[in-house]
Design a protein around this motif. Structure first.
Motif, PDB file in Angstrom:
ATOM      1  N   THR A  92       0.834  -1.201   0.000  1.00 51.46           N
ATOM      2  CA  THR A  92       0.000   0.000   0.000  1.00 51.46           C
ATOM      3  C   THR A  92       0.867   1.248   0.000  1.00 51.46           C
ATOM      4  OG1 THR A  92      -1.746  -1.178   1.177  1.00 51.46           O
ATOM      5  CG2 THR A  92      -1.846   1.218   1.207  1.00 51.46           C
ATOM      6  N   CYS A  93       1.787   1.347   0.945  1.00 49.57           N
ATOM      7  CA  CYS A  93       2.641   2.540   0.997  1.00 49.57           C
ATOM      8  C   CYS A  93       3.545   2.636  -0.230  1.00 49.57           C
ATOM      9  CB  CYS A  93       3.456   2.560   2.288  1.00 49.57           C
ATOM     10  SG  CYS A  93       2.535   3.289   3.662  1.00 49.57           S
ATOM     11  N   ARG A  94       4.070   1.532  -0.677  1.00 50.73           N
ATOM     12  CA  ARG A  94       4.952   1.558  -1.852  1.00 50.73           C
ATOM     13  C   ARG A  94       4.212   2.087  -3.077  1.00 50.73           C
ATOM     14  NH1 ARG A  94       5.277  -2.056  -5.653  1.00 50.73           N
ATOM     15  NH2 ARG A  94       4.346  -3.708  -4.381  1.00 50.73           N
ATOM     16  N   LEU A  95       3.009   1.593  -3.324  1.00 50.43           N
ATOM     17  CA  LEU A  95       2.253   1.995  -4.505  1.00 50.43           C
ATOM     18  C   LEU A  95       1.733   3.435  -4.385  1.00 50.43           C
ATOM     19  CD1 LEU A  95       0.376  -1.349  -5.141  1.00 50.43           C
ATOM     20  CD2 LEU A  95       2.195  -0.348  -6.554  1.00 50.43           C
ATOM     21  N   ILE A  96       1.273   3.815  -3.200  1.00 44.55           N
ATOM     22  CA  ILE A  96       0.783   5.183  -3.020  1.00 44.55           C
ATOM     23  C   ILE A  96       1.914   6.181  -3.221  1.00 44.55           C
ATOM     24  CG2 ILE A  96       0.007   6.817  -1.242  1.00 44.55           C
ATOM     25  CD1 ILE A  96      -1.965   4.644  -0.333  1.00 44.55           C
ATOM     26  N   THR A  97       3.069   5.905  -2.644  1.00 41.21           N
ATOM     27  CA  THR A  97       4.204   6.814  -2.785  1.00 41.21           C
ATOM     28  C   THR A  97       4.628   6.919  -4.253  1.00 41.21           C
ATOM     29  OG1 THR A  97       4.931   6.306  -0.546  1.00 41.21           O
ATOM     30  CG2 THR A  97       6.566   7.279  -2.012  1.00 41.21           C
ATOM     31  N   LYS A  98       4.563   5.828  -4.961  1.00 47.06           N
ATOM     32  CA  LYS A  98       4.980   5.795  -6.364  1.00 47.06           C
ATOM     33  C   LYS A  98       3.972   6.467  -7.296  1.00 47.06           C
ATOM     34  CE  LYS A  98       6.152   2.408  -9.943  1.00 47.06           C
ATOM     35  NZ  LYS A  98       6.310   0.974 -10.215  1.00 47.06           N
ATOM     36  N   ARG A  99       2.673   6.281  -7.042  1.00 44.87           N
ATOM     37  CA  ARG A  99       1.664   6.659  -8.036  1.00 44.87           C
ATOM     38  C   ARG A  99       0.790   7.865  -7.705  1.00 44.87           C
ATOM     39  NH1 ARG A  99      -0.620   0.645  -9.257  1.00 44.87           N
ATOM     40  NH2 ARG A  99       1.226  -0.143 -10.316  1.00 44.87           N
ATOM     41  N   PHE A 100       0.492   8.076  -6.439  1.00 42.03           N
ATOM     42  CA  PHE A 100      -0.493   9.108  -6.110  1.00 42.03           C
ATOM     43  C   PHE A 100       0.069  10.513  -6.285  1.00 42.03           C
ATOM     44  CE2 PHE A 100      -3.932   6.996  -3.316  1.00 42.03           C
ATOM     45  CZ  PHE A 100      -3.944   5.882  -4.104  1.00 42.03           C
ATOM     46  N   ARG A 101      -0.785  11.387  -6.800  1.00 42.89           N
ATOM     47  CA  ARG A 101      -0.469  12.812  -6.929  1.00 42.89           C
ATOM     48  C   ARG A 101      -1.682  13.591  -6.430  1.00 42.89           C
ATOM     49  NH1 ARG A 101       3.211  10.154  -7.507  1.00 42.89           N
ATOM     50  NH2 ARG A 101       4.712  10.054  -9.167  1.00 42.89           N
ATOM     51  N   TYR A 102      -1.414  14.660  -5.709  1.00 42.17           N
ATOM     52  CA  TYR A 102      -2.470  15.486  -5.141  1.00 42.17           C
ATOM     53  C   TYR A 102      -2.307  16.923  -5.597  1.00 42.17           C
ATOM     54  CZ  TYR A 102      -3.436  11.684  -1.889  1.00 42.17           C
ATOM     55  OH  TYR A 102      -3.760  10.474  -1.344  1.00 42.17           O
ATOM     56  N   ARG A 103      -3.398  17.646  -5.585  1.00 44.57           N
ATOM     57  CA  ARG A 103      -3.321  19.091  -5.778  1.00 44.57           C
ATOM     58  C   ARG A 103      -2.750  19.642  -4.475  1.00 44.57           C
ATOM     59  NH1 ARG A 103      -8.396  20.381  -7.337  1.00 44.57           N
ATOM     60  NH2 ARG A 103      -7.740  20.235  -9.501  1.00 44.57           N
ATOM     61  N   PRO A 104      -1.631  20.372  -4.540  1.00 41.22           N
ATOM     62  CA  PRO A 104      -1.009  20.859  -3.309  1.00 41.22           C
ATOM     63  C   PRO A 104      -1.954  21.743  -2.490  1.00 41.22           C
ATOM     64  CG  PRO A 104       0.471  21.117  -5.173  1.00 41.22           C
ATOM     65  CD  PRO A 104      -0.864  20.725  -5.729  1.00 41.22           C
ATOM     66  N   ALA A 105      -1.853  21.592  -1.172  1.00 44.77           N
ATOM     67  CA  ALA A 105      -2.626  22.451  -0.272  1.00 44.77           C
ATOM     68  C   ALA A 105      -2.012  23.849  -0.312  1.00 44.77           C
ATOM     69  CB  ALA A 105      -2.578  21.889   1.142  1.00 44.77           C
ATOM     70  N   ARG A 106      -2.829  24.834   0.045  1.00 46.75           N
ATOM     71  CA  ARG A 106      -2.344  26.222   0.050  1.00 46.75           C
ATOM     72  C   ARG A 106      -2.739  26.889   1.352  1.00 46.75           C
ATOM     73  NH1 ARG A 106      -0.464  27.927  -4.930  1.00 46.75           N
ATOM     74  NH2 ARG A 106      -0.938  26.484  -6.616  1.00 46.75           N
ATOM     75  N   ASP A 107      -1.897  27.784   1.791  1.00 51.07           N
ATOM     76  CA  ASP A 107      -2.211  28.554   2.986  1.00 51.07           C
ATOM     77  C   ASP A 107      -3.079  29.757   2.588  1.00 51.07           C
ATOM     78  OD1 ASP A 107      -0.486  30.487   1.919  1.00 51.07           O
ATOM     79  OD2 ASP A 107       1.115  30.079   3.357  1.00 51.07           O
ATOM     80  N   ARG A 108      -3.422  30.595   3.548  1.00 53.19           N
ATOM     81  CA  ARG A 108      -4.312  31.746   3.283  1.00 53.19           C
ATOM     82  C   ARG A 108      -3.731  32.721   2.260  1.00 53.19           C
ATOM     83  NH1 ARG A 108      -8.157  33.016   8.071  1.00 53.19           N
ATOM     84  NH2 ARG A 108      -8.173  30.984   9.081  1.00 53.19           N
ATOM     85  N   ALA A 109      -2.416  32.758   2.183  1.00 54.67           N
ATOM     86  CA  ALA A 109      -1.763  33.661   1.226  1.00 54.67           C
ATOM     87  C   ALA A 109      -1.640  33.032  -0.163  1.00 54.67           C
ATOM     88  CB  ALA A 109      -0.387  34.056   1.750  1.00 54.67           C
TER      89      ALA A 109
END
Length: 93
Positions: free
Chosen positions: A48-65
């Protein structure tokens, strides 16, 4: 997909849910993955961790600025072993 299923777990028809904590970097990639509760099947946890680290991509979080910031995501992944096809009926035919 079946090719991702660890061979030992697939052969033993083992299933389980892996609970995780992911750290997503400012580039949207998983920079760390930790199992917070095991499925009880070490090969499923590791895969699970190996595949998630290899494949998953997220829209980066942003702060208030509007600046990209790392984020922590808690989640889970369920593994469900596919059932083998039924044996041919020797009496048929």
């Amino acid at each position: 997909q079946t090719s991702d299923y660890p061979r030992d777990a697939l052969a033993a028809e083992q299933s389980g849910t892996v609970y995780l904590r992911l750290v997503v970097g400012v580039n949207g990639r998983v920079s760390d993955c930790a199992v917070t509760r095991s499925s009880g099947v070490p090969s499923l946890d590791d895969a699970t961790c190996r595949l998630i680290t290899k494949r998953f991509r997220y829209r980066p979080a942003r702060d208030r600025a509007g600046n990209r910031v790392p984020q922590v995501i808690d989640g889970d992944h369920e593994w469900s072993a596919p059932k083998p096809p039924p044996a041919p009926d020797d009496d048929a035919g």
